[in-house]
Scaffold this motif. Structure first.
Motif, PDB file in Angstrom:
ATOM      1  N   ALA A   1       0.838  -1.198   0.222  1.00  0.00           N
ATOM      2  CA  ALA A   1       0.026  -0.043  -0.037  1.00  0.00           C
ATOM      3  C   ALA A   1       0.847   1.223   0.043  1.00  0.00           C
ATOM      4  O   ALA A   1       0.444   2.283  -0.521  1.00  0.00           O
ATOM      5  CB  ALA A   1      -0.872   0.069   1.239  1.00  0.00           C
ATOM      6  N   VAL A   2       1.866   1.196   0.565  1.00  0.00           N
ATOM      7  CA  VAL A   2       3.039   2.467   0.798  1.00  0.00           C
ATOM      8  C   VAL A   2       3.297   2.578  -0.843  1.00  0.00           C
ATOM      9  O   VAL A   2       3.356   3.906  -1.088  1.00  0.00           O
ATOM     10  CB  VAL A   2       4.201   1.983   1.195  1.00  0.00           C
ATOM     11  CG1 VAL A   2       5.308   2.745   1.324  1.00  0.00           C
ATOM     12  CG2 VAL A   2       3.862   1.825   2.914  1.00  0.00           C
ATOM     13  N   PHE A   3       3.486   1.861  -1.752  1.00  0.00           N
ATOM     14  CA  PHE A   3       3.991   2.060  -3.066  1.00  0.00           C
ATOM     15  C   PHE A   3       2.725   2.570  -3.914  1.00  0.00           C
ATOM     16  O   PHE A   3       2.707   3.382  -4.778  1.00  0.00           O
ATOM     17  CB  PHE A   3       4.630   1.076  -3.625  1.00  0.00           C
ATOM     18  CG  PHE A   3       5.967   0.835  -2.802  1.00  0.00           C
ATOM     19  CD1 PHE A   3       7.153   1.223  -3.235  1.00  0.00           C
ATOM     20  CD2 PHE A   3       6.219   0.034  -1.656  1.00  0.00           C
ATOM     21  CE1 PHE A   3       8.369   1.185  -2.459  1.00  0.00           C
ATOM     22  CE2 PHE A   3       7.146  -0.146  -0.917  1.00  0.00           C
ATOM     23  CZ  PHE A   3       8.251   0.618  -1.401  1.00  0.00           C
ATOM     24  N   ALA A   4       1.657   1.887  -3.643  1.00  0.00           N
ATOM     25  CA  ALA A   4       0.508   1.970  -4.408  1.00  0.00           C
ATOM     26  C   ALA A   4      -0.082   3.366  -4.086  1.00  0.00           C
ATOM     27  O   ALA A   4      -0.454   4.237  -5.277  1.00  0.00           O
ATOM     28  CB  ALA A   4      -0.877   0.954  -3.950  1.00  0.00           C
TER      29      ALA A   4
ATOM     30  N   PRO B   1      11.910  13.069   4.493  1.00  0.00           N
ATOM     31  CA  PRO B   1      11.799  11.427   5.023  1.00  0.00           C
ATOM     32  C   PRO B   1      11.621  11.678   6.573  1.00  0.00           C
ATOM     33  O   PRO B   1      12.269  12.778   6.951  1.00  0.00           O
ATOM     34  CB  PRO B   1      13.343  11.122   4.730  1.00  0.00           C
ATOM     35  CG  PRO B   1      13.926  11.927   3.711  1.00  0.00           C
ATOM     36  CD  PRO B   1      13.098  13.104   3.834  1.00  0.00           C
ATOM     37  N   GLY B   2      11.130  10.733   6.885  1.00  0.00           N
ATOM     38  CA  GLY B   2      11.099  10.412   8.636  1.00  0.00           C
ATOM     39  C   GLY B   2      10.642  11.522   9.265  1.00  0.00           C
ATOM     40  O   GLY B   2       9.564  12.591   8.790  1.00  0.00           O
ATOM     41  N   GLN B   3      11.140  11.836  10.499  1.00  0.00           N
ATOM     42  CA  GLN B   3      10.922  12.973  11.455  1.00  0.00           C
ATOM     43  C   GLN B   3      11.882  13.964  11.253  1.00  0.00           C
ATOM     44  O   GLN B   3      12.320  14.668  12.091  1.00  0.00           O
ATOM     45  CB  GLN B   3      10.293  12.662  12.604  1.00  0.00           C
ATOM     46  CG  GLN B   3       9.428  11.313  12.661  1.00  0.00           C
ATOM     47  CD  GLN B   3       8.955  11.083  13.743  1.00  0.00           C
ATOM     48  OE1 GLN B   3       9.714  11.293  14.795  1.00  0.00           O
ATOM     49  NE2 GLN B   3       7.693  10.477  14.020  1.00  0.00           N
ATOM     50  N   ALA B   4      12.163  14.451   9.970  1.00  0.00           N
ATOM     51  CA  ALA B   4      13.412  15.200  10.037  1.00  0.00           C
ATOM     52  C   ALA B   4      13.125  16.798  10.595  1.00  0.00           C
ATOM     53  O   ALA B   4      11.986  17.321  10.753  1.00  0.00           O
ATOM     54  CB  ALA B   4      13.624  15.717   8.600  1.00  0.00           C
ATOM     55  N   ARG B   5      14.086  17.028  11.414  1.00  0.00           N
ATOM     56  CA  ARG B   5      14.091  18.227  12.217  1.00  0.00           C
ATOM     57  C   ARG B   5      14.833  19.481  11.542  1.00  0.00           C
ATOM     58  O   ARG B   5      15.383  20.079  12.282  1.00  0.00           O
ATOM     59  CB  ARG B   5      14.408  18.149  13.560  1.00  0.00           C
ATOM     60  CG  ARG B   5      13.322  17.252  14.333  1.00  0.00           C
ATOM     61  CD  ARG B   5      14.044  16.464  15.606  1.00  0.00           C
ATOM     62  NE  ARG B   5      12.955  15.392  16.036  1.00  0.00           N
ATOM     63  CZ  ARG B   5      12.208  15.350  16.960  1.00  0.00           C
ATOM     64  NH1 ARG B   5      12.394  16.397  17.914  1.00  0.00           N
ATOM     65  NH2 ARG B   5      11.664  14.283  17.453  1.00  0.00           N
ATOM     66  N   LEU B   6      14.768  19.282  10.238  1.00  0.00           N
ATOM     67  CA  LEU B   6      15.528  20.310   9.528  1.00  0.00           C
ATOM     68  C   LEU B   6      14.964  21.821   9.936  1.00  0.00           C
ATOM     69  O   LEU B   6      15.740  22.555   9.913  1.00  0.00           O
ATOM     70  CB  LEU B   6      15.440  20.207   8.143  1.00  0.00           C
ATOM     71  CG  LEU B   6      15.998  18.773   7.594  1.00  0.00           C
ATOM     72  CD1 LEU B   6      15.600  18.672   6.149  1.00  0.00           C
ATOM     73  CD2 LEU B   6      17.756  18.853   7.532  1.00  0.00           C
TER      74      LEU B   6
ATOM     75  N   PHE C   1       6.829   6.179   1.707  1.00  0.00           N
ATOM     76  CA  PHE C   1       7.318   6.121   0.167  1.00  0.00           C
ATOM     77  C   PHE C   1       8.446   7.256   0.089  1.00  0.00           C
ATOM     78  O   PHE C   1       9.388   6.979  -0.489  1.00  0.00           O
ATOM     79  CB  PHE C   1       6.248   6.336  -0.395  1.00  0.00           C
ATOM     80  CG  PHE C   1       6.470   6.207  -1.997  1.00  0.00           C
ATOM     81  CD1 PHE C   1       6.746   5.087  -2.702  1.00  0.00           C
ATOM     82  CD2 PHE C   1       6.804   7.302  -2.731  1.00  0.00           C
ATOM     83  CE1 PHE C   1       6.967   5.088  -3.848  1.00  0.00           C
ATOM     84  CE2 PHE C   1       6.933   7.408  -3.819  1.00  0.00           C
ATOM     85  CZ  PHE C   1       7.209   6.208  -4.594  1.00  0.00           C
ATOM     86  N   VAL C   2       8.046   8.606   0.568  1.00  0.00           N
ATOM     87  CA  VAL C   2       8.910   9.639   0.448  1.00  0.00           C
ATOM     88  C   VAL C   2      10.203   9.269   0.743  1.00  0.00           C
ATOM     89  O   VAL C   2      11.391   9.664   0.572  1.00  0.00           O
ATOM     90  CB  VAL C   2       8.276  10.937   1.146  1.00  0.00           C
ATOM     91  CG1 VAL C   2       9.450  11.777   1.215  1.00  0.00           C
ATOM     92  CG2 VAL C   2       7.160  11.104   0.063  1.00  0.00           C
ATOM     93  N   GLY C   3      10.244   8.635   2.090  1.00  0.00           N
ATOM     94  CA  GLY C   3      11.714   8.228   2.700  1.00  0.00           C
ATOM     95  C   GLY C   3      12.329   7.319   2.012  1.00  0.00           C
ATOM     96  O   GLY C   3      13.438   7.667   1.480  1.00  0.00           O
ATOM     97  N   ILE C   4      11.828   6.404   1.584  1.00  0.00           N
ATOM     98  CA  ILE C   4      12.474   5.487   0.511  1.00  0.00           C
ATOM     99  C   ILE C   4      13.123   5.949  -0.748  1.00  0.00           C
ATOM    100  O   ILE C   4      13.996   6.025  -1.094  1.00  0.00           O
ATOM    101  CB  ILE C   4      11.570   4.238   0.197  1.00  0.00           C
ATOM    102  CG1 ILE C   4      11.328   3.149   1.394  1.00  0.00           C
ATOM    103  CG2 ILE C   4      12.250   3.487  -0.952  1.00  0.00           C
ATOM    104  CD1 ILE C   4      10.144   2.522   1.330  1.00  0.00           C
TER     105      ILE C   4
ATOM    106  N   LEU D   1      16.738   6.361  -1.799  1.00  0.00           N
ATOM    107  CA  LEU D   1      17.453   5.892  -3.009  1.00  0.00           C
ATOM    108  C   LEU D   1      17.895   7.206  -4.043  1.00  0.00           C
ATOM    109  O   LEU D   1      19.002   6.952  -4.352  1.00  0.00           O
ATOM    110  CB  LEU D   1      16.347   5.158  -3.579  1.00  0.00           C
ATOM    111  CG  LEU D   1      16.307   3.696  -3.110  1.00  0.00           C
ATOM    112  CD1 LEU D   1      14.975   3.206  -3.856  1.00  0.00           C
ATOM    113  CD2 LEU D   1      17.407   2.759  -3.773  1.00  0.00           C
ATOM    114  N   THR D   2      16.992   7.939  -4.537  1.00  0.00           N
ATOM    115  CA  THR D   2      17.205   9.047  -5.356  1.00  0.00           C
ATOM    116  C   THR D   2      18.462  10.241  -4.698  1.00  0.00           C
ATOM    117  O   THR D   2      19.254  10.473  -5.465  1.00  0.00           O
ATOM    118  CB  THR D   2      16.221   9.855  -5.977  1.00  0.00           C
ATOM    119  OG1 THR D   2      15.416  10.391  -4.611  1.00  0.00           O
ATOM    120  CG2 THR D   2      15.093   9.059  -6.509  1.00  0.00           C
ATOM    121  N   GLY D   3      18.367  10.356  -3.527  1.00  0.00           N
ATOM    122  CA  GLY D   3      19.460  11.009  -2.773  1.00  0.00           C
ATOM    123  C   GLY D   3      20.811  10.505  -3.132  1.00  0.00           C
ATOM    124  O   GLY D   3      21.727  11.205  -3.591  1.00  0.00           O
TER     125      GLY D   3
END
Lengths: 268, 122
Positions: A63-66, A138-143, A201-204, A208-210
């Motif tokens: 479902a993550v990818f869907a 990604p994740g819970q970035a605290r940027l 999904f955004v994390g993956i 990968l692309t990063g």
């Protein structure tokens, strides 16, 4: 025509580019290439870890990818694929020019390859910016803590961001996108579930692309170095090895993208 | 003119001349490979609009593998290179395959258990 052979059978001293610890230019070239191929294999295995994470996630949470696929633009992905494949061609042509001592075309092909690398990053920037705007990171970035404030202040969902707080994906944006994809109205629980999917999904996607984009940046750096050397006339057929090895690296970066493109952009 | 240069270069590669330690790929081969890669990219995109169920992933990976083979053989010179370089690459891919296969086996093995847990959690 050929320089006379040394008594030992090697070509010692016949080439200014031959290091003293090598028997012949051939041996020197083969050693360099062997080392490069071993490095490329470590790169394949390096990316392999992330591909493995992708596989495990996709098997366990389809479902993550869907849900996630609605947030990537296939056209931009395809454009980048075409750019990288074209740059691979121009890199291969640059290697060929270097082998044949065609200095002008070597400079030209390297410049085009460099330009393609930058174009790839440009498209990537447009895509990343689209995610960043909607806090799809990604994740819970605290940027936000480090950068002082969140990007694009003033919109409703971002007002809640204070230093040190986690990113919150733009739920309005997610709802719109999902509505476009054919999920008109979602209950609160359903929406929360899908927001989590999209976050995963955004994390993956970013990892990968990063990592791939980092390789493109490094590639651009070394191609720029080659270009400067080529313009200065330092590269000729007898020392084309650097062009060849950078070429191998650049093709590997292309190969990884060839897998990333269908795995991330073409899920249906 | 171009062809004769290529010919000269490949002939040079045969003797132990200093200037050519490696094979020069003919320009026509490079352009053909590029064309094939673009066609295969178009095919992957086109194919993604059809639903083959579980085979979607395998079709995508299959096309990507063909593209990889083309790039490795021609752009990366493996076809003309010392076979040992190809061996290194293939061994690397094989170990990646082993890594992925064993992890996926493990993942699939535990999947029913995870589902039971999730149902219980609800």
């Amino acid at each position: 025509m050929n320089p006379p052979k040394h008594e030992s059978g090697g070509d010692e001293g016949s080439s200014p580019y031959l290091a003293h610890h090598f028997e012949s230019p051939q041996q020197q070239y083969d050693s360099a290439k062997l080392g490069m191929w071993i490095f490329l294999v470590t790169e394949v295995l390096f990316f392999g870890g992330l591909f493995c994470a992708y596989g495990v996630y996709r098997a366990n949470h389809p479902a993550v990818f869907a849900d996630g696929q609605h947030f990537l633009d296939t056209r931009l992905g395809a454009l980048n694929t075409a750019i990288l494949i074209f740059s691979s061609l121009t890199m291969a042509l640059a290697v060929r020019s270097a082998q044949l001592d065609q200095k002008l075309s070597l400079t030209g092909w390297l410049a085009i390859t460099l330009f393609c690398g930058l174009a790839f990053l440009g498209v990537k920037f447009v895509e990343y910016h689209g995610k960043w705007e909607h806090q799809l990171v990604p994740g819970q970035a605290r940027l936000t803590y480090w950068f002082g404030s969140g990007p694009e202040r003033g919109t409703s969902h971002q007002d809640s961001i204070t230093p040190g707080k986690e990113f919150r994906p733009d739920e309005v944006h997610i709802q719109e996108k999902l509505a476009d994809a054919g999920y008109p109205s979602l209950g609160e629980r359903e929406l929360a579930y899908r927001v989590n999917n999209i976050r995963s999904f955004v994390g993956i996607y970013f990892m990968l692309t990063g990592l791939h984009a980092l390789h493109v940046i490094i590639g651009i750096g070394i191609i720029a170095w080659l270009l400067i050397r080529a313009i200065r006339g330092h590269i000729e057929s007898r020392n084309f090895t650097p062009v060849d090895l950078v070429g191998l690296y650049w093709h590997l970066v292309d190969l990884i993208w060839i897998f990333l493109f269908p795995l991330l952009y073409l899920i249906h | 003119m171009m062809e004769s240069t290529v010919q000269a270069a490949s002939e040079n590669a045969l003797d132990d001349s200093v200037s050519s330690v490696a094979h020069v790929v003919p320009i026509r081969v490079l352009y053909s490979v590029f064309f094939a890669l673009m066609v295969l990219t178009a095919i992957t995109v086109a194919v993604s609009y059809f639903d083959f169920g579980v085979f979607n992933l395998w079709v995508a990976l299959g096309v990507a593998s063909i593209k990889t083979t083309l790039v490795a053989l021609y752009f990366m010179h493996l076809r003309y290179d010392h076979p040992f370089h190809a061996l290194i690459f293939v061994i690397g891919i094989a170990f990646l395959g082993l890594f992925l296969a064993i992890t996926m086996l493990d993942t699939v093995h535990y999947q029913p258990e995870i589902q039971r847990w999730q149902e219980h959690a609800r």
